[in-house]
Design a protein around this motif. Sequence first.
Motif, short mmCIF file in Angstrom:
data_model
loop_
_atom_site.label_atom_id
_atom_site.label_comp_id
_atom_site.label_asym_id
_atom_site.label_seq_id
_atom_site.Cartn_x
_atom_site.Cartn_y
_atom_site.Cartn_z
N THR A 148 53.03 64.60 -6.53
CA THR A 148 54.46 64.30 -6.70
C THR A 148 54.71 63.70 -8.08
O THR A 148 53.77 63.33 -8.79
N PRO A 149 55.99 63.57 -8.46
CA PRO A 149 56.29 62.99 -9.77
C PRO A 149 55.73 61.58 -9.95
O PRO A 149 55.43 61.20 -11.09
N ASP A 150 55.56 60.84 -8.88
CA ASP A 150 55.01 59.49 -9.03
C ASP A 150 53.49 59.49 -8.95
O ASP A 150 52.87 58.42 -8.96
N GLY A 151 52.87 60.66 -8.86
CA GLY A 151 51.42 60.76 -8.89
C GLY A 151 50.73 60.75 -7.54
O GLY A 151 49.50 60.80 -7.48
N SER A 152 51.50 60.71 -6.47
CA SER A 152 50.89 60.75 -5.13
C SER A 152 50.32 62.14 -4.86
O SER A 152 50.95 63.14 -5.17
N THR A 153 49.15 62.16 -4.27
CA THR A 153 48.49 63.44 -4.00
C THR A 153 48.29 63.66 -2.51
O THR A 153 48.22 62.71 -1.72
N ASN A 154 48.20 64.92 -2.15
CA ASN A 154 47.97 65.31 -0.76
C ASN A 154 47.05 66.52 -0.77
O ASN A 154 47.20 67.40 -1.63
N TYR A 155 46.10 66.54 0.16
CA TYR A 155 45.12 67.63 0.20
C TYR A 155 45.00 68.21 1.60
O TYR A 155 45.12 67.49 2.60
N ALA A 156 44.72 69.48 1.66
CA ALA A 156 44.34 70.09 2.93
C ALA A 156 43.02 69.48 3.39
O ALA A 156 42.15 69.16 2.56
N ASP A 157 42.85 69.32 4.69
CA ASP A 157 41.62 68.73 5.20
C ASP A 157 40.39 69.50 4.74
O ASP A 157 39.33 68.91 4.51
N SER A 158 40.54 70.80 4.60
CA SER A 158 39.40 71.65 4.26
C SER A 158 38.87 71.43 2.84
O SER A 158 37.75 71.86 2.53
N VAL A 159 39.67 70.78 2.00
CA VAL A 159 39.24 70.59 0.60
C VAL A 159 39.09 69.12 0.22
O VAL A 159 38.68 68.83 -0.90
N LYS A 160 39.45 68.22 1.11
CA LYS A 160 39.35 66.79 0.79
C LYS A 160 37.93 66.42 0.40
O LYS A 160 36.96 66.83 1.05
N GLY A 161 37.84 65.65 -0.67
CA GLY A 161 36.53 65.23 -1.16
C GLY A 161 35.85 66.24 -2.07
O GLY A 161 34.84 65.93 -2.70
N ARG A 162 36.41 67.45 -2.15
CA ARG A 162 35.82 68.48 -3.02
C ARG A 162 36.77 68.89 -4.15
O ARG A 162 36.30 69.22 -5.24
N PHE A 163 38.05 68.90 -3.88
CA PHE A 163 39.04 69.33 -4.86
C PHE A 163 39.85 68.12 -5.35
O PHE A 163 40.11 67.18 -4.59
N THR A 164 40.27 68.19 -6.61
CA THR A 164 41.11 67.14 -7.19
C THR A 164 42.23 67.77 -7.99
O THR A 164 41.98 68.60 -8.88
N ILE A 165 43.46 67.38 -7.67
CA ILE A 165 44.62 67.84 -8.43
C ILE A 165 45.03 66.77 -9.42
O ILE A 165 44.97 65.57 -9.12
N SER A 166 45.42 67.20 -10.62
CA SER A 166 45.82 66.24 -11.65
C SER A 166 46.82 66.90 -12.59
O SER A 166 46.93 68.12 -12.63
N GLU A 167 47.52 66.08 -13.33
CA GLU A 167 48.51 66.57 -14.29
C GLU A 167 48.20 66.06 -15.69
O GLU A 167 47.73 64.92 -15.85
N ASP A 168 48.48 66.91 -16.66
CA ASP A 168 48.43 66.52 -18.07
C ASP A 168 49.85 66.72 -18.60
O ASP A 168 50.23 67.83 -18.97
N ASN A 169 50.62 65.65 -18.59
CA ASN A 169 52.03 65.77 -18.97
C ASN A 169 52.22 66.19 -20.42
O ASN A 169 53.18 66.90 -20.74
#
Length: 117
Positions: free
Chosen positions: A52-73
Amino acid sequence: QVQLVESGGGLVQPGGSLRLSCTASTAIFHVYTMGWYRQAPGKQRELVATITPDGSTNYADSVKGRFTISEDNAKNTVNLQMNSLKPKDTAVYYCNGLLTILGRDYWGQGTQVIVSA
């Protein structure tokens, strides 16, 4: 109109890593929720991760701990770092930008990820 362009897909062995990137044609991360979705052959498109715009992240259970989402503004880019990849992660991965209050929903063209030995 916002264009989203994905890159970084490819073929990787099980246990390997890939980094997907999605570049937006204009600065939208301060108001849009950005996300990665995927669609495997014969299956419906599913959510992988959102930020989200405030940096909160959410992951599918199947990828938690393996995938990371991030932004480079500074680069108008949202990334998906994928580690410990499994064959079931094989899919076309799509970038999404969503601004619900204005009904704006943008999608990239998709990038193929194949996890196979």
